[in-house]
Write a protein that holds these residues in place. Structure first.
Motif, PDB file in Angstrom:
ATOM      1  N   ALA A  48       0.841  -1.207   0.000  1.00 14.55           N
ATOM      2  CA  ALA A  48       0.000   0.000   0.000  1.00 14.55           C
ATOM      3  C   ALA A  48       0.865   1.241   0.000  1.00 14.55           C
ATOM      4  CB  ALA A  48      -0.939   0.017   1.207  1.00 14.55           C
ATOM      5  N   TYR A  49       0.418   2.220  -0.763  1.00 12.00           N
ATOM      6  CA  TYR A  49       1.025   3.556  -0.788  1.00 12.00           C
ATOM      7  C   TYR A  49      -0.152   4.510  -0.926  1.00 12.00           C
ATOM      8  CZ  TYR A  49       4.118   7.418  -2.129  1.00 12.00           C
ATOM      9  OH  TYR A  49       4.803   8.608  -2.183  1.00 12.00           O
ATOM     10  N   ARG A  50      -0.641   5.012   0.182  1.00 17.43           N
ATOM     11  CA  ARG A  50      -1.907   5.722   0.175  1.00 17.43           C
ATOM     12  C   ARG A  50      -1.761   7.140   0.730  1.00 17.43           C
ATOM     13  NH1 ARG A  50      -6.981   3.665  -0.593  1.00 17.43           N
ATOM     14  NH2 ARG A  50      -5.735   2.171  -1.759  1.00 17.43           N
ATOM     15  N   LEU A  51      -2.100   8.132  -0.110  1.00 15.07           N
ATOM     16  CA  LEU A  51      -2.138   9.515   0.353  1.00 15.07           C
ATOM     17  C   LEU A  51      -3.289   9.673   1.341  1.00 15.07           C
ATOM     18  CD1 LEU A  51      -0.525   9.745  -2.411  1.00 15.07           C
ATOM     19  CD2 LEU A  51      -1.392  12.093  -2.496  1.00 15.07           C
ATOM     20  N   ALA A  56       1.772  16.095   0.885  1.00 16.89           N
ATOM     21  CA  ALA A  56       0.752  15.270   1.542  1.00 16.89           C
ATOM     22  C   ALA A  56       1.418  14.126   2.294  1.00 16.89           C
ATOM     23  CB  ALA A  56      -0.221  14.704   0.514  1.00 16.89           C
ATOM     24  N   HIS A  57       0.792  13.719   3.421  1.00 18.98           N
ATOM     25  CA  HIS A  57       1.251  12.535   4.129  1.00 18.98           C
ATOM     26  C   HIS A  57       0.875  11.281   3.339  1.00 18.98           C
ATOM     27  CE1 HIS A  57       1.105  15.288   7.731  1.00 18.98           C
ATOM     28  NE2 HIS A  57       2.251  14.671   7.938  1.00 18.98           N
ATOM     29  N   VAL A  58       1.762  10.294   3.397  1.00 17.58           N
ATOM     30  CA  VAL A  58       1.526   9.017   2.729  1.00 17.58           C
ATOM     31  C   VAL A  58       1.775   7.890   3.722  1.00 17.58           C
ATOM     32  CG1 VAL A  58       2.188   7.480   0.836  1.00 17.58           C
ATOM     33  CG2 VAL A  58       2.268   9.958   0.509  1.00 17.58           C
ATOM     34  N   LEU A  59       0.836   6.948   3.813  1.00 18.29           N
ATOM     35  CA  LEU A  59       1.040   5.744   4.603  1.00 18.29           C
ATOM     36  C   LEU A  59       1.536   4.638   3.679  1.00 18.29           C
ATOM     37  CD1 LEU A  59       0.805   3.991   7.161  1.00 18.29           C
ATOM     38  CD2 LEU A  59      -1.571   3.541   6.503  1.00 18.29           C
ATOM     39  N   VAL A  60       2.673   4.036   4.046  1.00 20.66           N
ATOM     40  CA  VAL A  60       3.261   2.953   3.264  1.00 20.66           C
ATOM     41  C   VAL A  60       3.209   1.682   4.111  1.00 20.66           C
ATOM     42  CG1 VAL A  60       5.256   2.188   1.948  1.00 20.66           C
ATOM     43  CG2 VAL A  60       4.808   4.640   2.210  1.00 20.66           C
ATOM     44  N   MET A  77       7.096  -2.671 -11.049  1.00 16.43           N
ATOM     45  CA  MET A  77       6.954  -3.993 -11.638  1.00 16.43           C
ATOM     46  C   MET A  77       6.959  -5.096 -10.583  1.00 16.43           C
ATOM     47  SD  MET A  77       6.536  -3.011 -14.617  1.00 16.43           S
ATOM     48  CE  MET A  77       6.280  -4.660 -15.243  1.00 16.43           C
ATOM     49  N   PHE A  78       7.414  -4.778  -9.367  1.00 17.00           N
ATOM     50  CA  PHE A  78       7.411  -5.740  -8.277  1.00 17.00           C
ATOM     51  C   PHE A  78       6.210  -5.538  -7.362  1.00 17.00           C
ATOM     52  CE2 PHE A  78      11.716  -5.126  -9.698  1.00 17.00           C
ATOM     53  CZ  PHE A  78      12.202  -6.422  -9.803  1.00 17.00           C
ATOM     54  N   SER A  79       5.704  -4.331  -7.322  1.00 13.17           N
ATOM     55  CA  SER A  79       4.529  -4.028  -6.507  1.00 13.17           C
ATOM     56  C   SER A  79       3.874  -2.785  -7.063  1.00 13.17           C
ATOM     57  CB  SER A  79       4.924  -3.797  -5.047  1.00 13.17           C
ATOM     58  OG  SER A  79       3.837  -3.253  -4.315  1.00 13.17           O
ATOM     59  N   ALA A  80       2.551  -2.854  -7.259  1.00 20.65           N
ATOM     60  CA  ALA A  80       1.822  -1.697  -7.775  1.00 20.65           C
ATOM     61  C   ALA A  80       1.758  -0.562  -6.762  1.00 20.65           C
ATOM     62  CB  ALA A  80       0.419  -2.114  -8.186  1.00 20.65           C
ATOM     63  N   ALA A  81       2.229  -0.798  -5.534  1.00 18.40           N
ATOM     64  CA  ALA A  81       2.194   0.231  -4.492  1.00 18.40           C
ATOM     65  C   ALA A  81       3.440   1.103  -4.512  1.00 18.40           C
ATOM     66  CB  ALA A  81       2.034  -0.423  -3.117  1.00 18.40           C
ATOM     67  N   PHE A  82       3.962   1.372  -5.693  1.00 16.91           N
ATOM     68  CA  PHE A  82       5.068   2.309  -5.866  1.00 16.91           C
ATOM     69  C   PHE A  82       4.633   3.390  -6.844  1.00 16.91           C
ATOM     70  CE2 PHE A  82       7.694  -1.080  -4.127  1.00 16.91           C
ATOM     71  CZ  PHE A  82       8.592  -0.365  -3.359  1.00 16.91           C
TER      72      PHE A  82
END
Length: 256
Positions: free
Chosen positions: A12-15, A84-88, A213-218
């Motif tokens: 996850a990479y969520r603003l 913006a803050h991002v939770l990873v 390509m390894f994770s869509a959360a980038f």
């Protein structure tokens, strides 16, 4: 990529843009007042979250140094993107991590090593790029210089992005993009010359596939149109290799 903290485990990479926002893959509710302000996590003890080793019961204010632990061995960090803050969030059981079997690459070939002239740009030059967030977003990156070189009888120019210190990122596409390699291109990690200009050796055998390509959360940046090489660069990494079950169940692939 495949180690305990491997980038392939990022899920996850969520603003954080709304009060009380929920994030898939992480319990709790998240509220941001802007990067210059605060980021607050609210959770009950039953949700099993800890921050810097302390269990969360109620509201906790977070910052970029905060280290979060979630049930199931998942962990989280706080980053920043465009104010913006991002939770990873990382997951040691992520299919893209446990299902990663290797990275295809062409055999090393000295013919793909070139000497390039680094040409600094005017101070303050920036380049607008598209990032692979959901939904996609536009961003502006510092573009401090260009690499100019001759290869296969043609002159080529690649624009470089500043990513910290003297490290430069070149994102590029070529004749293999979308077939043998990702349509979103590949990366070269280079070093700015110590005097700010001069000759740099570029080894295209060291071209790597983007983290996306390894994770869509980038939120990887797509290459600018200026960074297309008209020839086929049959050097460097081609694509990650996943087991059959992971490959069938994830959108991460050469055409992402």
């Amino acid at each position: 990529m495949a180690g305990p903290d491997g980038k392939a485990g990022r899920i996850a990479y969520r603003l954080i843009t709304e009060p009380g926002q929920e994030v898939p893959g992480a319990p709790g509710r998240w509220t941001s007042t802007g990067f210059a302000g605060s980021l607050t996590l609210t959770a009950a003890p039953a949700e099993g979250i800890s921050v810097d080793g302390r269990d969360v019961d109620g509201a906790v204010e977070l910052n970029g140094a905060s280290r979060l632990a979630f049930p199931g061995g998942r962990r989280g960090t706080i980053e920043e993107l465009r104010g913006a803050h991002v939770l990873v969030v990382w997951d040691p059981a992520a299919p893209t991590l446990v299902g990663l079997r290797g990275i295809e690459a062409w055999p090393w070939d000295p013919a793909w090593i070139v000497d390039a002239q680094y040409r600094p740009a005017d101070a303050g030059r920036h380049q607008e790029v598209t990032r692979l967030t959901s939904p996609r977003m536009r961003d502006t990156l510092p573009a401090p210089g260009d690499f100019v070189f001759d290869l296969r009888g043609e002159r080529h120019t690649l624009r470089a992005f500043g990513v910290g210190g003297d490290t430069l990122l070149v994102t590029f596409t070529d004749g293999t993009s979308g077939t043998d390699t990702p349509s979103m291109g590949r990366w070269l990690i280079l070093t700015r010359p110590k005097d700010g200009m001069g000759t740099v050796r570029i080894d295209l055998n060291r071209a790597v596939v983007p983290h996306h390509m390894f994770s869509a959360a980038f939120p990887c940046p797509l290459p600018p149109r200026e960074n297309h090489l008209s020839l086929r660069v049959e050097a460097g990494e081609r694509a990650p290799v996943f087991d059959e079950e992971t490959a069938a169940g994830t959108a991460v692939g050469p055409a992402a």
